[in-house]
Write a protein that holds these residues in place. Sequence first.
Motif, short mmCIF file in Angstrom:
data_model
loop_
_atom_site.label_atom_id
_atom_site.label_comp_id
_atom_site.label_asym_id
_atom_site.label_seq_id
_atom_site.Cartn_x
_atom_site.Cartn_y
_atom_site.Cartn_z
N ASN A 223 28.89 58.47 42.60
CA ASN A 223 27.81 57.80 43.31
C ASN A 223 28.41 56.76 44.27
OD1 ASN A 223 25.57 56.23 44.09
ND2 ASN A 223 24.58 56.46 42.11
N PRO A 224 28.09 56.82 45.56
CA PRO A 224 28.68 55.86 46.51
C PRO A 224 28.27 54.42 46.26
CG PRO A 224 26.91 57.13 47.54
CD PRO A 224 27.17 57.78 46.22
N LEU A 225 27.27 54.19 45.41
CA LEU A 225 26.84 52.83 45.11
C LEU A 225 27.62 52.20 43.97
CD1 LEU A 225 22.95 53.28 45.31
CD2 LEU A 225 24.45 52.27 47.02
N THR A 226 28.23 53.02 43.13
CA THR A 226 28.87 52.51 41.93
C THR A 226 29.97 51.51 42.22
OG1 THR A 226 28.36 54.51 40.65
CG2 THR A 226 30.19 53.16 39.88
N PHE A 227 30.90 51.86 43.10
CA PHE A 227 32.04 50.98 43.35
C PHE A 227 31.63 49.64 43.95
CE2 PHE A 227 35.82 49.46 45.59
CZ PHE A 227 36.75 49.52 44.56
N PRO A 228 30.82 49.60 45.02
CA PRO A 228 30.44 48.29 45.56
C PRO A 228 29.64 47.45 44.56
CG PRO A 228 29.26 50.06 46.69
CD PRO A 228 30.33 50.70 45.88
N ILE A 229 28.81 48.09 43.74
CA ILE A 229 28.06 47.33 42.73
C ILE A 229 29.01 46.70 41.73
CG2 ILE A 229 26.51 47.56 40.74
CD1 ILE A 229 24.91 49.59 42.33
N GLU A 230 29.95 47.48 41.22
CA GLU A 230 30.90 46.99 40.24
C GLU A 230 31.78 45.89 40.82
OE1 GLU A 230 31.75 48.54 36.63
OE2 GLU A 230 29.68 48.05 37.19
N GLN A 231 32.26 46.09 42.04
CA GLN A 231 33.16 45.10 42.65
C GLN A 231 32.44 43.81 43.01
OE1 GLN A 231 36.78 45.52 43.13
NE2 GLN A 231 36.00 46.79 41.47
N THR A 232 31.20 43.90 43.46
CA THR A 232 30.44 42.70 43.78
C THR A 232 30.15 41.89 42.53
OG1 THR A 232 29.42 43.85 45.67
CG2 THR A 232 28.37 41.83 44.93
N ARG A 233 29.83 42.57 41.45
CA ARG A 233 29.65 41.86 40.17
C ARG A 233 30.95 41.22 39.71
NH1 ARG A 233 26.30 46.74 37.33
NH2 ARG A 233 24.18 46.06 37.89
N THR A 234 32.05 41.91 39.95
CA THR A 234 33.35 41.39 39.52
C THR A 234 33.65 40.05 40.16
OG1 THR A 234 34.26 43.59 39.11
CG2 THR A 234 35.82 41.83 39.54
N VAL A 235 33.40 39.93 41.47
CA VAL A 235 33.76 38.69 42.17
C VAL A 235 32.71 37.60 42.02
CG1 VAL A 235 35.16 39.97 43.82
CG2 VAL A 235 32.77 39.48 44.37
N ILE A 236 31.43 37.97 41.84
CA ILE A 236 30.37 36.97 41.75
C ILE A 236 30.10 36.55 40.31
CG2 ILE A 236 27.92 36.51 42.14
CD1 ILE A 236 28.00 38.25 44.58
N ILE A 237 29.93 37.51 39.43
CA ILE A 237 29.52 37.21 38.05
C ILE A 237 30.72 37.00 37.14
CG2 ILE A 237 28.14 37.99 36.08
CD1 ILE A 237 26.47 37.52 38.57
N TYR A 238 31.72 37.89 37.23
CA TYR A 238 32.83 37.85 36.29
C TYR A 238 33.99 36.97 36.75
CZ TYR A 238 30.34 42.05 34.78
OH TYR A 238 29.38 42.95 34.39
N SER A 239 33.91 36.47 37.98
CA SER A 239 34.93 35.56 38.52
C SER A 239 36.33 36.16 38.50
CB SER A 239 34.92 34.23 37.73
OG SER A 239 33.65 33.61 37.81
N GLU A 240 36.42 37.42 38.89
CA GLU A 240 37.70 38.10 38.96
C GLU A 240 37.91 38.64 40.37
OE1 GLU A 240 37.78 41.15 36.03
OE2 GLU A 240 37.46 39.79 34.34
N PRO A 241 39.15 38.80 40.81
CA PRO A 241 39.40 39.38 42.15
C PRO A 241 39.05 40.86 42.17
CG PRO A 241 41.47 39.08 40.98
CD PRO A 241 40.41 38.42 40.13
N PRO A 242 38.78 41.41 43.34
CA PRO A 242 38.42 42.84 43.43
C PRO A 242 39.61 43.74 43.17
CG PRO A 242 38.59 41.88 45.62
CD PRO A 242 38.73 40.75 44.65
N ASN A 243 39.31 44.99 42.94
CA ASN A 243 40.34 46.03 42.80
C ASN A 243 40.78 46.43 44.20
OD1 ASN A 243 41.82 48.35 42.47
ND2 ASN A 243 40.38 49.34 41.08
#
Length: 276
Positions: A223-243
């Motif tokens: 799904n083309p939405l999966t990666f941007p959703i996961e990465q945006t959560r990573t940097v905003i919610i989980y406070s981690e750098p992107p892949n």
Amino acid sequence: MNPHAAHSTSLLTLVSSLWQHRHLIKVMVIREVVGRYKGSIFGLAWSLLNPLMMLTIYTFVFSVVFKARWGIKTTDNTSDFALILFVGLIIHSLFAEVLNRAPSLILSNANYVKKIVFPLEMLSVVNIGASLFHALISMFVLLVALILLNGMPTLTIIYTPITLLPLLPITLGISWFLASLGVYLRDIGQMIGIVTTVLLFLAPVFYPIEALPESYQMFLHLNPLTFPIEQTRTVIIYSEPPNWIGQAVYTIFSIVTCRFGFWWFQKTRKGFSDVI
């Protein structure tokens, strides 16, 4: 200008057209955004009120009523579920809004095809520009809610544009493809609404990828939405750098999709005036 003449499909043509018509794009995006709320009492304020009310509802329902938890990488604060959910919904709404309108873009602007010389490829750009405006307003609401509920976010939030920008070329490419296809195949407008709904439930919007068996997780990654959703959560919610590697791969795929969509649109547009 001969409407049946072949149009250039080169990348240089695309870039030069975007630059040449940048003022036209700006004016049409503003008109599109303002026109959406024309005649309403609150006017443009609805662009802020809508996401604000939705986030309030999500927070109440999932935090108070269901006491739902994401279960992975989050704290015991049940409001995290609403914030994580809202990130996914913002990205899906941007993608779905553009795609749902794409099949009717040319049909609803028939005068631009037959009566005047107009850069038809810019209609998809205007479409995505208006949707992006509302997505940015929703992101602002998300940021304010994040600060109120969890305190100041970490510096990883500055990576948010990097995680979101690659979504725009792929969305634009698909929009060009659907805008052209919608002229020749009118049923596509009815089908795309179903497709975008399916993509909502086949993306990690309401649940984490890890909640599925490994044999099914690969379908979500398609799904083309999966990666941007996961990465945006990573940097905003989980406070981690992107892949970064994944980000580079997704960006390349997004640009290729955009390039194909523009090529398809330019190749098929010479028949628009005959069909409409």
